[in-house]
Design a protein around this motif. Structure first.
Motif, PDB file in Angstrom:
ATOM      1  N   GLN A 134       0.823  -1.213   0.000  1.00 51.95           N
ATOM      2  CA  GLN A 134       0.000   0.000   0.000  1.00 51.95           C
ATOM      3  C   GLN A 134       0.859   1.266   0.000  1.00 51.95           C
ATOM      4  OE1 GLN A 134      -3.341   0.146  -0.402  1.00 51.95           O
ATOM      5  NE2 GLN A 134      -3.214  -2.060  -0.660  1.00 51.95           N
ATOM      6  N   SER A 135       1.991   1.243   0.704  1.00 58.48           N
ATOM      7  CA  SER A 135       2.818   2.450   0.758  1.00 58.48           C
ATOM      8  C   SER A 135       3.397   2.776  -0.612  1.00 58.48           C
ATOM      9  CB  SER A 135       3.929   2.312   1.796  1.00 58.48           C
ATOM     10  OG  SER A 135       4.897   1.373   1.369  1.00 58.48           O
ATOM     11  N   GLY A 136       3.582   1.772  -1.432  1.00 60.50           N
ATOM     12  CA  GLY A 136       4.074   2.017  -2.786  1.00 60.50           C
ATOM     13  C   GLY A 136       3.009   2.622  -3.681  1.00 60.50           C
ATOM     14  N   LEU A 137       1.749   2.460  -3.313  1.00 56.26           N
ATOM     15  CA  LEU A 137       0.651   3.008  -4.115  1.00 56.26           C
ATOM     16  C   LEU A 137       0.257   4.414  -3.687  1.00 56.26           C
ATOM     17  CD1 LEU A 137      -1.655  -0.163  -4.225  1.00 56.26           C
ATOM     18  CD2 LEU A 137      -0.078   0.633  -5.993  1.00 56.26           C
ATOM     19  N   ALA A 138       0.520   4.751  -2.432  1.00 57.30           N
ATOM     20  CA  ALA A 138       0.112   6.055  -1.911  1.00 57.30           C
ATOM     21  C   ALA A 138       0.968   7.167  -2.503  1.00 57.30           C
ATOM     22  CB  ALA A 138       0.230   6.055  -0.384  1.00 57.30           C
ATOM     23  N   SER A 139       0.418   8.364  -2.478  1.00 54.34           N
ATOM     24  CA  SER A 139       1.168   9.533  -2.949  1.00 54.34           C
ATOM     25  C   SER A 139       2.401   9.723  -2.072  1.00 54.34           C
ATOM     26  CB  SER A 139       0.294  10.780  -2.866  1.00 54.34           C
ATOM     27  OG  SER A 139      -0.897  10.590  -3.606  1.00 54.34           O
ATOM     28  N   ASP A 140       3.436  10.278  -2.676  1.00 54.89           N
ATOM     29  CA  ASP A 140       4.690  10.451  -1.941  1.00 54.89           C
ATOM     30  C   ASP A 140       4.559  11.418  -0.766  1.00 54.89           C
ATOM     31  OD1 ASP A 140       6.138   8.666  -3.430  1.00 54.89           O
ATOM     32  OD2 ASP A 140       6.896  10.169  -4.820  1.00 54.89           O
ATOM     33  N   ILE A 141       3.940  12.544  -1.012  1.00 53.47           N
ATOM     34  CA  ILE A 141       3.885  13.571   0.030  1.00 53.47           C
ATOM     35  C   ILE A 141       2.454  14.068   0.180  1.00 53.47           C
ATOM     36  CG2 ILE A 141       4.677  15.861   0.707  1.00 53.47           C
ATOM     37  CD1 ILE A 141       7.249  15.316  -0.815  1.00 53.47           C
ATOM     38  N   THR A 146      -0.627  13.843   8.292  1.00 55.39           N
ATOM     39  CA  THR A 146      -0.056  14.511   7.119  1.00 55.39           C
ATOM     40  C   THR A 146       1.275  13.875   6.718  1.00 55.39           C
ATOM     41  OG1 THR A 146      -1.118  16.580   7.765  1.00 55.39           O
ATOM     42  CG2 THR A 146       0.689  16.741   6.203  1.00 55.39           C
ATOM     43  N   LYS A 147       2.059  13.489   7.702  1.00 56.36           N
ATOM     44  CA  LYS A 147       3.390  12.940   7.414  1.00 56.36           C
ATOM     45  C   LYS A 147       3.412  11.410   7.341  1.00 56.36           C
ATOM     46  CE  LYS A 147       5.733  16.887   9.437  1.00 56.36           C
ATOM     47  NZ  LYS A 147       6.642  17.352  10.486  1.00 56.36           N
ATOM     48  N   ALA A 148       2.268  10.782   7.428  1.00 51.77           N
ATOM     49  CA  ALA A 148       2.190   9.317   7.460  1.00 51.77           C
ATOM     50  C   ALA A 148       2.957   8.635   6.333  1.00 51.77           C
ATOM     51  CB  ALA A 148       0.741   8.857   7.495  1.00 51.77           C
ATOM     52  N   PRO A 149       2.819   9.044   5.065  1.00 49.51           N
ATOM     53  CA  PRO A 149       3.557   8.332   4.011  1.00 49.51           C
ATOM     54  C   PRO A 149       5.073   8.420   4.179  1.00 49.51           C
ATOM     55  CG  PRO A 149       1.879   9.767   3.042  1.00 49.51           C
ATOM     56  CD  PRO A 149       1.946  10.082   4.503  1.00 49.51           C
ATOM     57  N   VAL A 150       5.551   9.580   4.582  1.00 53.45           N
ATOM     58  CA  VAL A 150       6.994   9.756   4.773  1.00 53.45           C
ATOM     59  C   VAL A 150       7.465   8.923   5.967  1.00 53.45           C
ATOM     60  CG1 VAL A 150       8.798  11.450   5.306  1.00 53.45           C
ATOM     61  CG2 VAL A 150       6.948  12.049   3.728  1.00 53.45           C
ATOM     62  N   PHE A 151       6.677   8.950   7.056  1.00 54.16           N
ATOM     63  CA  PHE A 151       7.039   8.157   8.231  1.00 54.16           C
ATOM     64  C   PHE A 151       7.082   6.669   7.904  1.00 54.16           C
ATOM     65  CE2 PHE A 151       5.205  11.427  11.492  1.00 54.16           C
ATOM     66  CZ  PHE A 151       6.290  12.247  11.277  1.00 54.16           C
ATOM     67  N   ILE A 152       6.085   6.193   7.174  1.00 55.13           N
ATOM     68  CA  ILE A 152       6.024   4.762   6.839  1.00 55.13           C
ATOM     69  C   ILE A 152       7.218   4.371   5.979  1.00 55.13           C
ATOM     70  CG2 ILE A 152       4.737   3.023   5.526  1.00 55.13           C
ATOM     71  CD1 ILE A 152       2.162   4.404   6.583  1.00 55.13           C
TER      72      ILE A 152
END
Length: 172
Positions: free
Chosen positions: A16-23, A66-72
């Motif tokens: 899923q993290s690969g599918l989500a928007s980067d930022i 807000t920072k979830a994708p970067v944190f993951i």
């Protein structure tokens, strides 16, 4: 949560993290009068809201979302690095804990007391030269080279027995 469930969850997180928007970015929807989380398309520059923040949501929670994708992604990177270090460490324990019996034997062969022990207990003939000592030790240990002491467990055991006999002889 058991280990199998955690593995399945980690797999899903990676997918899923690969599918989500980067930022993701925090923004304010002036029409709705509430904060929201938006993504910006890198190609078009188009901003798309993906979540509205409820009024009771605290600032720290907003920042976390807000920072979830970067944190993951950061956690997955650290996890991968840690697993790689663990795998490398698991491949090296024998090398890290294995003694260098060949070097130990070479040092002992140069000691006058060890030479005297070989003369008295193993029949080493005089003169007690380094060459004679090395030849005698290889004969006693049934090796053609001291390097075998590091590679052959049986030879290493014979060396340990000889070394222990020398230590016992020296204590007397």
């Amino acid at each position: 949560m058991n280990l199998d469930q955690a593995r399945a969850m980690l797999k899903e997180i990676r997918e899923q993290s690969g599918l989500a928007s980067d930022i993701w970015q925090g923004a304010y929807d002036s029409n709705a009068g509430k904060p929201e989380i938006v993504v910006k398309d890198a190609m078009t520059g188009r901003i798309t809201p993906i979540a509205h923040i409820l009024p009771d949501c605290g600032h720290a929670d907003q920042q976390l979302m807000t920072k979830a994708p970067v944190f993951i992604r950061a956690l997955l990177t650290l996890l991968d690095h840690s697993f790689r270090l663990i795998r490398e460490a698991q491949q090296e324990p024998a090398k890290q804990s294995r003694k260098n019996y060949a070097a130990e034997c070479a040092i002992k062969c140069g000691e006058p007391a060890f030479k005297k022990f070989l003369e008295e207990r193993q029949g080493l003939e005089r003169p007690l030269t380094d060459d004679r000592v090395e030849t005698k030790v290889r004969s006693i240990l049934k090796v053609s080279s001291r390097a075998e002491l590091n590679d052959d467990p049986a030879a290493a055991a014979r060396w340990q027995d000889l070394r222990n006999a020398f230590d016992a002889w020296r204590r007397r």
